[in-house]
Design an enzyme around this catalytic site. Sequence first.
Site, PDB file in Angstrom:
ATOM      1  N   ARG A  80     -35.731  41.963  68.663  1.00 34.66           N
ATOM      2  CA  ARG A  80     -37.160  42.065  68.988  1.00 34.66           C
ATOM      3  C   ARG A  80     -37.381  42.560  70.416  1.00 34.66           C
ATOM      4  O   ARG A  80     -38.373  43.233  70.686  1.00 34.66           O
ATOM      5  CB  ARG A  80     -37.844  40.714  68.796  1.00 34.66           C
ATOM      6  CG  ARG A  80     -38.066  40.426  67.327  1.00 34.66           C
ATOM      7  CD  ARG A  80     -38.836  39.162  67.114  1.00 34.66           C
ATOM      8  NE  ARG A  80     -39.375  39.137  65.767  1.00 34.66           N
ATOM      9  CZ  ARG A  80     -39.725  38.037  65.131  1.00 34.66           C
ATOM     10  NH1 ARG A  80     -39.613  36.867  65.713  1.00 34.66           N
ATOM     11  NH2 ARG A  80     -40.224  38.098  63.911  1.00 34.66           N
ATOM     12  N   LYS A  89     -43.450  30.342  50.135  1.00 34.88           N
ATOM     13  CA  LYS A  89     -44.877  30.169  50.470  1.00 34.88           C
ATOM     14  C   LYS A  89     -45.748  30.752  49.360  1.00 34.88           C
ATOM     15  O   LYS A  89     -46.449  31.756  49.542  1.00 34.88           O
ATOM     16  CB  LYS A  89     -45.192  30.858  51.803  1.00 34.88           C
ATOM     17  CG  LYS A  89     -44.538  30.189  52.981  1.00 34.88           C
ATOM     18  CD  LYS A  89     -45.058  30.783  54.291  1.00 34.88           C
ATOM     19  CE  LYS A  89     -44.102  30.502  55.424  1.00 34.88           C
ATOM     20  NZ  LYS A  89     -43.305  31.673  55.829  1.00 34.88           N
ATOM     21  N   GLY A  94     -38.251  37.018  57.655  1.00 32.76           N
ATOM     22  CA  GLY A  94     -37.045  36.572  58.374  1.00 32.76           C
ATOM     23  C   GLY A  94     -35.814  36.436  57.514  1.00 32.76           C
ATOM     24  O   GLY A  94     -34.746  36.932  57.880  1.00 32.76           O
ATOM     25  N   GLY A 137     -45.027  37.810  58.220  1.00 30.98           N
ATOM     26  CA  GLY A 137     -46.424  37.480  57.890  1.00 30.98           C
ATOM     27  C   GLY A 137     -47.335  38.689  58.004  1.00 30.98           C
ATOM     28  O   GLY A 137     -48.215  38.914  57.164  1.00 30.98           O
TER      29      GLY A 137
END
Length: 414
Positions: free
Chosen positions: A36, A203, A356, A379
């Site tokens: 990142r 999720k 991830g 997300g």
Amino acid sequence: MNKKTIDQIDLNGKRVIIRVDFNVPMKGQQITNNKRIVAAIPTIKKAYESGAKVILLSHLGRIKEESDKAKKTLKPVAKELSNLINKSVKFIPETSGTIVKEAVKNMQDGDIIMLENTRFEDLNNKSESKNNPKLGKFWASLCDVFINDAFGTSHRSHASNVGIASNVSESAIGYLVEQEIEKISKAINNPARPAIAIIGGAKVTDKIQTIDHLIQNVDRVIIAGGMAHTFSKAQGLSVGNSLVQEEEIVELARNYLKKYQEKIVLPIDAALSPKFDNIAPIYNKYNSLEIPDGYMGLDIGPKTIELFKKVLNGAKTVIWNGPVGVCEFSNYSYGTSELAKIIGSLPNAYTVVGGGDSVAAIMNLGLESKFSHISTGGGACLMMLEGKPLPGVVAIQNKDDQPRKKVKIESSKK
Ligand code: AMP
């Protein structure tokens, strides 16, 4: 895209806040993966090489209590960035207040400073995560230009993205955000066909919304991981102790199965376990995702891997979000690894991965170069698949917008 980009703003001599996503994995004070940080360098470089005074903001993990702070300081990240770009990055151990204002005042053109973890402000009534207007205004008052280059948090409306963008004179997106949007959009807007989406993970409540939009743009949607059991319950199959959602979500799954019967592909077998633990798997003997009482499905089985391989054969676009099993357990990571290998070896396919765990599986196998795009944001990527605009990008000025009036310097006390 209609948003202003970093190349459209004159940065010379200006104070520029860049919101980056330096939410990197750490072991103690050691960064275990700097992907990142590396991904944000083109934007940071562009800013200091243009003669800007560069102020970096990022979050790192979640801060719930004072004792979280020591483990979540950005100090090692500032050092890592400095090593990577071979230039001084001054770390300011504060997020607001006089020390921050003084540090900005003392900057020369081309300097870089990094403030402490923006989520330290969450100890103050969740000021960062709840986008406290005073905090957004304070940070905006430190700069002339705001650049959002944190794709990974663009699906959130926080003080360090939306809060600053709403109060600053000029704003733009950085190279990373521009690239992510371009590459993910290519997979969902008018993709090369056949186009296949794979939605896994746990999720379900968040992800089930995605299916309704995504399915309009692709030819098949593979539903796996924890998600799959909610769909098999909707079909009337036994689910044992597997992860399933409340009746309302099962009903939604039932509707999707009716509406999109031909497009939805579900697993046909599973790796079972009597408990949520990394013990040797047992494979069910049925030709369906039937889970016996006392067991839970923690990974896809060999018949499903073969089925998914067949469905993916000849695909020209693949979008993948979420693991197809509990990949944290070595005994249940097989399906996710096999899927990564299958997608990575598709000839001439445009392949996009977000999230991830699926990204980690690809990296563990060293297959990064076999994918067209590996997103830095799970997300945010999912929100795009859902067809929803990202708040952190919406808040940025449009291409033709004129600079706004500057905000007055806010009191550092919020
Ligand atoms: P998500 O954040 O939605 O992508 O979910 C990732 C999580 O899904 C990982 O932590 C996996 O352990 C979990 N997961 C995947 N498959 C299953 C499953 N069959 N049962 C329970 N959890 C699962």
